[in-house]
Scaffold this motif. Structure first.
Motif, PDB file in Angstrom:
ATOM      1  N   UNK A 175      10.494  13.693   5.524  1.00 13.91           N
ATOM      2  CA  UNK A 175      10.552  12.264   5.821  1.00 13.91           C
ATOM      3  C   UNK A 175      10.508  11.972   7.314  1.00 13.91           C
ATOM      4  N   UNK A 225      -3.732   4.965   6.394  1.00 11.14           N
ATOM      5  CA  UNK A 225      -2.709   5.905   5.922  1.00 11.14           C
ATOM      6  C   UNK A 225      -3.283   7.318   6.008  1.00 11.14           C
ATOM      7  N   UNK A 256       0.839  -1.196   0.000  1.00  5.69           N
ATOM      8  CA  UNK A 256       0.000   0.000   0.000  1.00  5.69           C
ATOM      9  C   UNK A 256       0.873   1.245   0.000  1.00  5.69           C
ATOM     10  N   UNK A 263      -6.620  13.514   4.001  1.00  5.55           N
ATOM     11  CA  UNK A 263      -7.190  12.333   3.363  1.00  5.55           C
ATOM     12  C   UNK A 263      -6.742  11.105   4.140  1.00  5.55           C
ATOM     13  N   UNK A 322      -7.092   6.919   4.435  1.00  2.91           N
ATOM     14  CA  UNK A 322      -7.516   5.659   3.835  1.00  2.91           C
ATOM     15  C   UNK A 322      -7.425   4.583   4.916  1.00  2.91           C
ATOM     16  N   UNK A 372      -2.805  11.244   4.416  1.00  7.61           N
ATOM     17  CA  UNK A 372      -2.212  12.238   3.514  1.00  7.61           C
ATOM     18  C   UNK A 372      -2.623  13.596   4.042  1.00  7.61           C
ATOM     19  N   UNK A 385       5.714   3.476  -6.535  1.00  8.61           N
ATOM     20  CA  UNK A 385       6.066   2.897  -5.237  1.00  8.61           C
ATOM     21  C   UNK A 385       5.797   1.393  -5.196  1.00  8.61           C
ATOM     22  N   UNK A 392       8.710  -1.804  -4.635  1.00  6.13           N
ATOM     23  CA  UNK A 392       8.623  -2.916  -3.683  1.00  6.13           C
ATOM     24  C   UNK A 392       8.615  -4.267  -4.403  1.00  6.13           C
ATOM     25  N   UNK A 427       1.889   7.386   4.735  1.00  8.48           N
ATOM     26  CA  UNK A 427       1.216   8.621   4.388  1.00  8.48           C
ATOM     27  C   UNK A 427       2.125   9.542   3.612  1.00  8.48           C
ATOM     28  N   UNK A 428       1.670  10.771   3.512  1.00  7.51           N
ATOM     29  CA  UNK A 428       2.378  11.758   2.718  1.00  7.51           C
ATOM     30  C   UNK A 428       2.049  13.108   3.329  1.00  7.51           C
ATOM     31  N   UNK A 429       3.067  13.913   3.533  1.00  5.41           N
ATOM     32  CA  UNK A 429       2.854  15.251   4.076  1.00  5.41           C
ATOM     33  C   UNK A 429       3.311  16.265   3.046  1.00  5.41           C
ATOM     34  N   UNK A 430       2.416  17.168   2.671  1.00  6.99           N
ATOM     35  CA  UNK A 430       2.775  18.137   1.641  1.00  6.99           C
ATOM     36  C   UNK A 430       2.353  19.529   2.070  1.00  6.99           C
ATOM     37  N   UNK A 480      -2.107  17.666   4.015  1.00  3.42           N
ATOM     38  CA  UNK A 480      -1.609  18.848   3.324  1.00  3.42           C
ATOM     39  C   UNK A 480      -1.784  20.048   4.247  1.00  3.42           C
ATOM     40  N   UNK A 492      14.253  -1.058   1.709  1.00  4.51           N
ATOM     41  CA  UNK A 492      15.394  -0.137   1.589  1.00  4.51           C
ATOM     42  C   UNK A 492      16.552  -0.566   2.494  1.00  4.51           C
ATOM     43  N   UNK A 545       0.130   3.293   9.043  1.00  3.61           N
ATOM     44  CA  UNK A 545       1.142   2.534   8.297  1.00  3.61           C
ATOM     45  C   UNK A 545       1.816   3.344   7.192  1.00  3.61           C
ATOM     46  N   UNK A 593       9.138   2.826   4.276  1.00  2.30           N
ATOM     47  CA  UNK A 593       9.625   2.299   3.001  1.00  2.30           C
ATOM     48  C   UNK A 593       8.719   2.815   1.893  1.00  2.30           C
ATOM     49  N   UNK A 594       8.885   2.311   0.673  1.00  8.10           N
ATOM     50  CA  UNK A 594       8.072   2.815  -0.427  1.00  8.10           C
ATOM     51  C   UNK A 594       6.603   2.452  -0.254  1.00  8.10           C
ATOM     52  N   UNK A 595       6.352   1.279   0.300  1.00  6.54           N
ATOM     53  CA  UNK A 595       4.991   0.831   0.578  1.00  6.54           C
ATOM     54  C   UNK A 595       4.949   0.260   1.991  1.00  6.54           C
ATOM     55  N   UNK A 596       3.763   0.254   2.570  1.00  8.43           N
ATOM     56  CA  UNK A 596       3.510  -0.574   3.747  1.00  8.43           C
ATOM     57  C   UNK A 596       3.070  -1.945   3.262  1.00  8.43           C
TER      58      UNK A 596
END
Lengths: 320, 320
Positions: free
Chosen positions: B4, B87, A44, B131, B133, B89, A75, A79, B121-124, B91, A146, B119, B29-32
């Motif tokens: 990060x 997850x 995910x 958001x 999920x 997200x 992404x 993986x 996410x993304x912070x912008x 902003x 990673x 698990x 990592x790139x994915x959970x």
């Protein structure tokens, strides 16, 4: 048309793009349902793109649609996962039918290319922002992390770097270039190709992997930190495209390749014994090696340390 | 602190809230990676909350954190799923340490209550928007859908309705009320309780279910449409709280209960034979029935049709 019909209407194509392998229930209920084959894990990842931060406020909605999905899907490639599906959270200042149709078409093109079905989402009114969550499957314990790089491994990348960063002046309309140079760079920016096949080949071979989004040196830093090793990058081995060199010159091309972001090419570490069998199946560029220690260093052809201080772009660079 | 480290730093508590049952790999990592027990399906839902649309631009970040997660998690309850993870997200216009700490604390409180681990996410940087999920698991084929209601079924809800809509003038600071009235309403708005236990009890019993987010009549309309039936709601059977009646009066309380949104209480249809065994385990309010036909009608105590034209709030009400 209400909120509930909106996604269904415009995104119907992406929804059924792939016939739904692994998708037990798609859009339209409180949740989507996914099936996972025995012995596999679900991968995910979530990515947000904000207008004015990650893409120009004024841009082609079709290109934006395909880029939004590709960036997130990369992404899964990193993986070693096989794509299944994605959700879309779309925040829009207003509903323009032409904009939505073009955005949905672009999204659908990339969904088909990536074999990802749209399984749900949320559409809200607000400043333009796109959050995509992607789902994939990977045999249990075989996901590329990673954290497994070991001294003695080779450092490799799956393709040319710097094209997207080099394309930025074209994307922003600040410069022009002959079509033969501009088009490949713009294609790379707007339509990155997640390296799914490479990622799946790397399962059981690579000791660490990620996709380059923040820039080669910054992302190598993530592998170095997660693995507790040092990474050495040989600048003259970093592959750059003819278009990028033609557009900005050979020096600036290498600069874009090591510090620019948005490449969505895989970087990975590989025991030397794995190289020839992998190269027999796919192009691999060896650009350095893994050493004892920590951090990332950049070397010129003579082995001199030319590591720059600035390593790629980070949001929120300044915190109070 | 870079992008990060940001989520890791402030959201570390939520990340490990539950020890990670079903979470094979969390943030970093790139994915959970999620594990799914054999014979179970993964339930997925995404919700976006935008400042100025879904919550006041100026509000308590701790309350916002807990509400953001509860709203999304309620969709898992509506499917009868057991919570696993989520997850985020996020902003943000800027990084304020106090704001982030309070938001993360609120998120963590709700994560523990819902047994959901963070698990990824993304912070912008951008206009404030959240958001979430959510991921849950449900035995294959047993998820509660909207599409199974049959004529003869009872229409039921899992608790009092209208509290969140009634709380809006308090949330917006437009009105005041004695604490004994205000607090239960504000609690309901800022800290909804996803009905996981009820949802799981409904598996194999209810023929259709959802969580009420758009308002009772609007959401009943979704069941009616998905199931190809008509739903009849008896206004005098709709449960409303003493606090809501005390704050707005009995008539407006019922209005809020049928047309207001944000309740996050389950509505479901039940074969009459299932009622007593279910009521032995949990409170159930029968508020109507399922008929042949289509659409939703609202009846008064005398059986008169008093269906209002306006059925709950929709984003994007006007489209070109």
């Amino acid at each position: 048309m209400g909120e509930f019909e909106l996604i269904n209407h415009y995104f119907a194509a992406a929804q059924c793009a792939q016939g739904g392998e692994g998708v037990a229930l798609g859009i339209g209920d409180d949740c989507a349902l996914l099936d996972l084959p025995p012995g596999e894990q679900l991968a995910v990842s979530t990515d947000t793109l904000v207008a004015g931060v990650h893409f120009p406020r004024v841009c082609d909605p079709g290109l934006l649609g395909q880029r939004s999905l590709a960036v997130a899907a990369s992404d899964l490639a990193a993986m070693g996962a096989t794509p299944i599906a994605f959700t879309l959270a779309l925040t829009l200042p207003e509903v323009g039918e032409a904009w939505l149709r073009a955005f949905a078409d672009g999204l659908d093109r990339m969904a088909r290319r990536c074999r990802l079905g749209l399984i749900g989402g949320d559409t809200t009114r607000g400043p333009l922002s796109i959050t995509v969550t992607v789902f994939g499957r990977v045999p249990a314990g075989q996901a590329l992390r990673r954290s497994g790089a070991r001294p003695g491994d080779l450092l490799c990348v799956g393709g040319e770097l710097g094209n997207a960063a080099g394309a930025l002046p074209l994307v922003l309309g600040e410069r022009e270039a002959p079509n033969a140079l501009a088009q490949p760079l713009l294609d790379h920016y707007w339509s990155p190709s997640p390296q799914f096949a490479l990622g799946q080949l790397l399962r059981g071979r690579a000791t660490a992997a990620l996709d380059i989004s923040d820039g080669l040196l910054a992302d190598c830093g993530h592998i170095a930190k997660a693995s507790g090793v040092a990474l050495e990058v040989n600048l003259h081995q970093v592959p750059v495209s003819a278009a990028l060199q033609g557009f900005v010159g050979p020096q600036a091309a290498l600069q874009a390749a090591v510090a620019g972001g948005d490449d969505y090419v895989l970087a990975f570490t590989l025991p030397p014994g794995q190289l020839s069998s992998l190269q027999a199946q796919t192009p691999v560029h060896v650009i350095g090696r893994v050493l004892e220690g920590q951090g990332v260093s950049l070397r010129d052809r003579q082995g001199q340390d030319i590591t720059p201080l600035q390593r790629g772009y980070q949001h929120f660079r300044e915190t109070p």
